[in-house]
Each structure stands twice: as C-alpha cells, then as structure tokens.
Motif scaffolding. Sequence first.
Motif, short mmCIF file in Angstrom:
data_model
loop_
_atom_site.label_atom_id
_atom_site.label_comp_id
_atom_site.label_asym_id
_atom_site.label_seq_id
_atom_site.Cartn_x
_atom_site.Cartn_y
_atom_site.Cartn_z
N LEU A 190 45.21 46.58 40.18
CA LEU A 190 44.58 45.27 40.04
C LEU A 190 43.27 45.20 40.83
O LEU A 190 42.24 44.75 40.32
CB LEU A 190 45.53 44.18 40.52
N ASN A 191 43.30 45.64 42.07
CA ASN A 191 42.13 45.55 42.93
C ASN A 191 40.99 46.41 42.43
O ASN A 191 39.81 46.01 42.49
CB ASN A 191 42.49 45.95 44.36
N GLU A 192 41.31 47.61 41.96
CA GLU A 192 40.26 48.54 41.55
C GLU A 192 39.65 48.19 40.21
O GLU A 192 38.47 48.43 39.97
CB GLU A 192 40.80 49.97 41.55
N ASP A 195 36.68 41.01 40.90
CA ASP A 195 36.57 39.56 40.96
C ASP A 195 37.96 38.92 41.05
O ASP A 195 38.81 39.17 40.19
CB ASP A 195 35.85 39.02 39.72
N PRO A 196 38.22 38.11 42.08
CA PRO A 196 39.56 37.54 42.28
C PRO A 196 40.06 36.70 41.11
O PRO A 196 41.26 36.71 40.81
CB PRO A 196 39.41 36.68 43.54
N VAL A 197 39.17 35.98 40.44
CA VAL A 197 39.59 35.13 39.33
C VAL A 197 40.06 35.99 38.16
O VAL A 197 41.12 35.73 37.56
CB VAL A 197 38.43 34.21 38.89
N GLU A 198 39.29 37.01 37.82
CA GLU A 198 39.70 37.90 36.74
C GLU A 198 40.99 38.64 37.10
O GLU A 198 41.87 38.82 36.26
CB GLU A 198 38.59 38.92 36.44
N ILE A 232 45.23 40.92 46.63
CA ILE A 232 45.17 40.04 45.48
C ILE A 232 45.54 38.63 45.92
O ILE A 232 46.23 38.43 46.92
CB ILE A 232 46.13 40.52 44.37
N PRO A 233 45.08 37.60 45.21
CA PRO A 233 45.36 36.22 45.62
C PRO A 233 46.83 35.86 45.56
O PRO A 233 47.31 35.06 46.34
CB PRO A 233 44.56 35.39 44.62
N GLY A 234 47.57 36.40 44.63
CA GLY A 234 48.98 36.03 44.51
C GLY A 234 49.59 36.69 43.29
O GLY A 234 48.90 37.37 42.54
N PRO A 235 50.87 36.49 43.07
CA PRO A 235 51.54 37.12 41.93
C PRO A 235 50.91 36.71 40.60
O PRO A 235 50.59 35.55 40.37
CB PRO A 235 52.97 36.60 42.03
N ASN A 236 50.78 37.69 39.74
CA ASN A 236 50.20 37.46 38.41
C ASN A 236 51.28 37.08 37.41
O ASN A 236 52.46 37.33 37.64
CB ASN A 236 49.51 38.74 37.93
#
Length: 390
Positions: free
Chosen positions: A173-175, A179-182, A256-260
């Motif tokens: 996810l991070n790589e 962008d945190p929103v995406e 990441i901001p939180g669980p997807n």
Amino acid sequence: MLNMGGPSDLEEVHPFLRNLFLDRDLMRLPLQPILAPLIARRRSPSIVEQYAKIGGGSPILKHTIAQGEMMCKLLDEMRPESAPHKAYPAFRYARPLVRPVMQRLKEDGVKRAIAFSQYPQYSCSTTGSSLNEVFRSCGIDRDAGDVDWSVVDRWGTHPGLVEAFAQLIQTTLNEHWPDPVERQSAVILFSAHSLPMKVVNRGDPYVAEVAGSVSAVMQRLGVMAANGEGSASVTELNAAHSGSNTTSPTASKNPIPGPNPYRLVWQSQVGPQPWMGPQTGDCIKGLAKLGYKNAVLVPIAFTSDHIETLYECDVEYGHVAKEAGINMARVPALNEHPVFVRALADIVAHHLDAGERVSTQMMLRCPGCVNETCGKQKEWFSRGGRSATV
C-alpha cells in the motif's frame, strides 16, 4: 513439508496434471484411471503455455527447500534437545512425491517425523489428500519403517503468519500509493483457491478457516494503524532477511491511515459445476463498475509463488484490472519472508513442546464425508503411525 507441488519444467506438466486428475481424494470421476490421463493430455498444451510465461516451471520446490533450510536452522537454535532438524519437501502431484520421500525417511533412519502441512488453512482436498497419501505410503505399505508420527494440520491464524501478511500488505500500500487518500481508497482483495460447492456443502472447513485468516490480518492492520506502526520497504525486508534471528523488519515512517475496505474472493475455478464465489476476476470488474480505482490482491492461502500467483494473479487478473481501469498491485507471496520463516519454526517448536500428535479439529471428519480413507488416516496418525486398522 506437505504441499501440492508443481512441475519444475515444461516436460513435467503432463505428469503433474495426470497425478492431479488421478487423485480420488481431490475428485471422483467415472473410469478415473482411464479418463485422468486423457484429460491431462487435453489440458496440457494450454497449461504448458502458462508455465512458459512464468519462466518454464513452478518455483514452489525452490522456495520450499529454502523455507525448510531456514526453518531448521532456527529450530536447531531454539530447540537443541531435538536437533538436528531436517526438512523433507513432499509433494502430492510433482517431484519429490510423497511415496519416494517416505522411502528416504526409512533410508535416512528417521525415527521421529512431523507431517507439516504447508497449506495454512485445512481442506480435505489439500492437506487431507496429502495426509492420506502419507498414510497409504506408510500405514498400509509401511515404506517408511518405524517412524513416530504427528501432524501440524492447520495454522491459518498463527500470529507470525498474520504478521507477515500484514507487513507485506502495508508495504505494498505504501509503495504503490504514496498519497494517503488514494492509499486509503484501495480495496484489499484476499484471493484464495476456490472449492467446488459440493465439497463446501459436505462440511469442509476451508472456507471458514480462510475467512479466519482474513479477519486476523485485517485486525492486525488496524492495530498497526492505531499504533502508528510503519511498514518495511523492500530494501529493509531484504536486509532483515539476511539475519537468521530477525523476527521483524525495521519499520519505515510511512504508516497507512487505517484499515482499508476489503473482500474475500476466490480464484482457480475449473469446469461447469458450482464453485465457491465470488470469483476474483468478476470482483475486479465489479469494483470498476462501482467506481473504485485502486485494488490490492493478496494471495492469502498460498505460502509460495507458483502458477496461481505468477500467472493467474499477475498475468490473468493483471489484464482484467488493466481492461477495467483498476490500478492493481499484487502483494508478494510469503516465500522466504523472515517473519514467515520464524513462524514456521515457532509452529514446529510449539508442536514438539506440546507433545500433541494430532489436533482435536483434525480428528473431526466432515459430516458429509464420503472417503473412508480419511477416517483410517486420522486414527493412524492419532496413534503416532502405529497399529492402523486397514
């Protein structure tokens, strides 16, 4: 280390398929000894093409050998009283096949053995079939000599397995989405090999156990997000891999901001009969129709790369995603991930410490079981591989 295996080169594709279609623990066909080779020959050309596109063969043996060597090195340190430990890959449909491996145990003078399923989640079609083959090789023919047996039959929610998946998902996810929103909008698709519904309906526990793995991984991702834990980059994972005592890679500072959002989906359906769904490809198309742009594909029931990941996930579903307008990233298979290898060693060490021959859950046959070998096999293992009634 029991698994289905895979053809090491293109010449082994037909024997692999023939062995698969001959397996009456996996499927029951009329005139199976006659039909199985014919079906294998008919399907071989298309499967050969698929293996050719991933390098000419399956890497599952290479990964299993590496995993076993790393696991045993750790076990020798963790449990010197039972050292030296040695891993024997034993595959159901490709070399090294179970029966010759059982003969090797006899030749090597092995007296204590653990049938360690490399399928984290139990199914009669996978783990059950492999255990039946061990029983047929040793319990009936006694090819392996006087071996004291026990079984590790399922481990789909082991903390090390869960941690390894969670780290790989977070890294992906991070790589792929800085962008945190995406990143937060990416849907996590946990993809597992499907089962025919007639197998599910007779009480096979696989679907429930895969769902348990997914739930545990998502819970861990939530904890990681709440605690602000980062994920390791590929470079950091490789660096961590070089240390045999490493249990967790160094964390980066990009959490990441939180669980997807996530779904459990199913792949590899074959034939016209009903299978467990929804199918992975259909879900990718469905997400696109719903307006989603990003997706992460997680091979939740596979511990090593093979054709289901390298061709089906990467090539087939990669094409489906591109056609649908989905930006999709596939989470790497566990392979030699250091946290995963540590988990394998922990599982074996705990099993030896507990002194348990079989689990309570293993001894329960499917309520709709139609295979008498399963019952005999379970009783045989429960007695340590002795005095089976056949």
